[in-house]
Design an enzyme around this catalytic site. Structure first.
Site, PDB file in Angstrom:
ATOM      1  N   ASN A   1     -27.196 -31.283  59.280  1.00 22.86           N
ATOM      2  CA  ASN A   1     -27.610 -31.088  57.892  1.00 22.86           C
ATOM      3  C   ASN A   1     -28.520 -29.876  57.785  1.00 22.86           C
ATOM      4  OD1 ASN A   1     -30.198 -32.729  58.662  1.00 22.86           O
ATOM      5  ND2 ASN A   1     -28.480 -34.146  58.908  1.00 22.86           N
TER       6      ASN A   1
ATOM      7  N   SER B   1     -27.830 -35.738  52.063  1.00 28.70           N
ATOM      8  CA  SER B   1     -27.742 -36.114  53.477  1.00 28.70           C
ATOM      9  C   SER B   1     -28.534 -37.382  53.778  1.00 28.70           C
ATOM     10  CB  SER B   1     -28.272 -34.971  54.348  1.00 28.70           C
ATOM     11  OG  SER B   1     -28.455 -35.403  55.679  1.00 28.70           O
TER      12      SER B   1
ATOM     13  N   GLU C   1     -30.216 -37.791  56.195  1.00 25.35           N
ATOM     14  CA  GLU C   1     -31.479 -37.388  56.812  1.00 25.35           C
ATOM     15  C   GLU C   1     -32.475 -36.804  55.811  1.00 25.35           C
ATOM     16  OE1 GLU C   1     -32.064 -38.535  59.467  1.00 25.35           O
ATOM     17  OE2 GLU C   1     -30.312 -38.535  60.776  1.00 25.35           O
TER      18      GLU C   1
ATOM     19  N   HIS D   1     -25.783 -30.628  66.223  1.00 31.05           N
ATOM     20  CA  HIS D   1     -25.386 -31.512  67.317  1.00 31.05           C
ATOM     21  C   HIS D   1     -24.757 -30.688  68.435  1.00 31.05           C
ATOM     22  CE1 HIS D   1     -25.066 -35.420  64.674  1.00 31.05           C
ATOM     23  NE2 HIS D   1     -26.240 -34.827  64.593  1.00 31.05           N
TER      24      HIS D   1
END
Length: 216
Positions: A30, A75, A77, A98
Site C-alpha cells: 500500500n 487499504s 493498513e 512485499h
C-alpha cells in the site's frame, strides 16, 4: 483540489513502479502521501490491481481516518499509516512492499545491519524488525512506529517492509535500497558475515545525505 489530484496521480504512478520493479506482486502492499495544504492524505484502495488503478480510485482520508473523498474502501493498513503520520511529522509519504529479500529477513525476524553505505545514508542506520502484530490492527501501527524511530525503513515481522520519506520518490528509493541491501547481506553471510559500519561513519554519511547530497 489540484493538489489532491496530483497526489492521487503520484500514488497511482508509484503503484505501477513497485509492481514493475518486483517490490510487490498482485494487489499487495500500500502507498500513501500527505496533502499538507488540505490537512489530509491520499492512500491506495484495498485489493485493487496497480495496473488498472485510476487516480479517482485513490482514497482521500483525514488524520482521524475519516474518508473525505473517494468511493473506494481504503487499504486495510489505514491504521498503520495513521499511526506513522501522527508519530512522525517529518514523514510525508509511506510505501509498504512485499519484496522478496526484505521479506525473507522479516520472516526470519532478522534486521538488516548498517553495513551498506547507501542504506545508512537514506535510512539512517540499520533496519529493525518490528514486533509481530496482525495486519490491519492498531497494534501493528504501535509496533511499527517504535521500530521506525530514527529511521526511514522498518521490516514488518513475517510480512514485508515499509519505507518512508520526504516525498513518494524518496520513499520508493528507500524501498529499493532496503531490498538491495537485504540481498547483499544474505550473500555476505554466505561468505562469513557482513561487517557493520561504525556509528561515527553512519552518522557522518547520514548527515552528508541530508545536507550535501545531490543538487541543492
Amino acid at each position: 483540489m489540484n493538489q489532491i489530484m496530483n497526489a492521487r496521480q503520484k500514488v497511482v504512478e508509484k503503484g505501477v513502479q513497485i509492481l514493475e520493479t518486483s517490490l510487490t506482486v498482485g494487489t499487495w502492499g500500500n502507498i500513501s502521501c500527505r496533502i499538507p495544504s488540505e490537512d489530509c492524505f491520499a492512500i491506495t484502495p484495498s485489493g485493487m490491481n496497480y495496473e488498472t488503478l485510476k487516480p479517482e480510485d485513490v482514497v482521500i482520508v483525514d488524520f482521524n481516518g475519516k474518508i473525505l473523498n473517494g468511493t473506494r474502501k481504503p487499504s486495510i493498513e489505514l491504521p498503520l499509516h495513521l499511526a506513522i503520520y501522527h508519530a512522525r511529522q517529518d514523514i510525508q509519504a509511506i510505501i509498504h512492499t512485499h519484496s522478496a529479500y526484505a521479506t525473507a529477513m522479516a520472516t526470519a525476524r532478522k534486521g538488516i545491519p548498517g553495513a551498506v553505505e547507501d542504506l545508512v545514508q537514506i535510512v539512517g542506520g540499520d533496519v529493525r524488525v518490528n514486533e509481530y502484530a496482525l495486519p490491519g490492527t492498531p497494534q501493528l501501527g504501535i509496533n511499527t512506529v517504535k521500530a521506525l524511530e530514527g529511521r526511514n525503513a522498518v521490516l514488518l515481522a513475517n510480512h514485508g517492509m515499509l519505507g518512508v520519506g520526504k516525498d513518494l520518490d524518496e520513499a520508493l528509493r528507500v524501498c529499493q535500497v532496503v531490498e538491495k541491501s537485504a540481498k547483499i547481506i544474505l550473500f555476505a553471510r554466505l561468505m562469513g558475515g557482513a561487517i557493520e559500519l561504525s556509528q561515527e561513519d553512519i552518522t557522518g554519511m547520514r548527515n552528508f545525505y541530508l545536507n550535501d547530497y545531490g543538487q541543492k
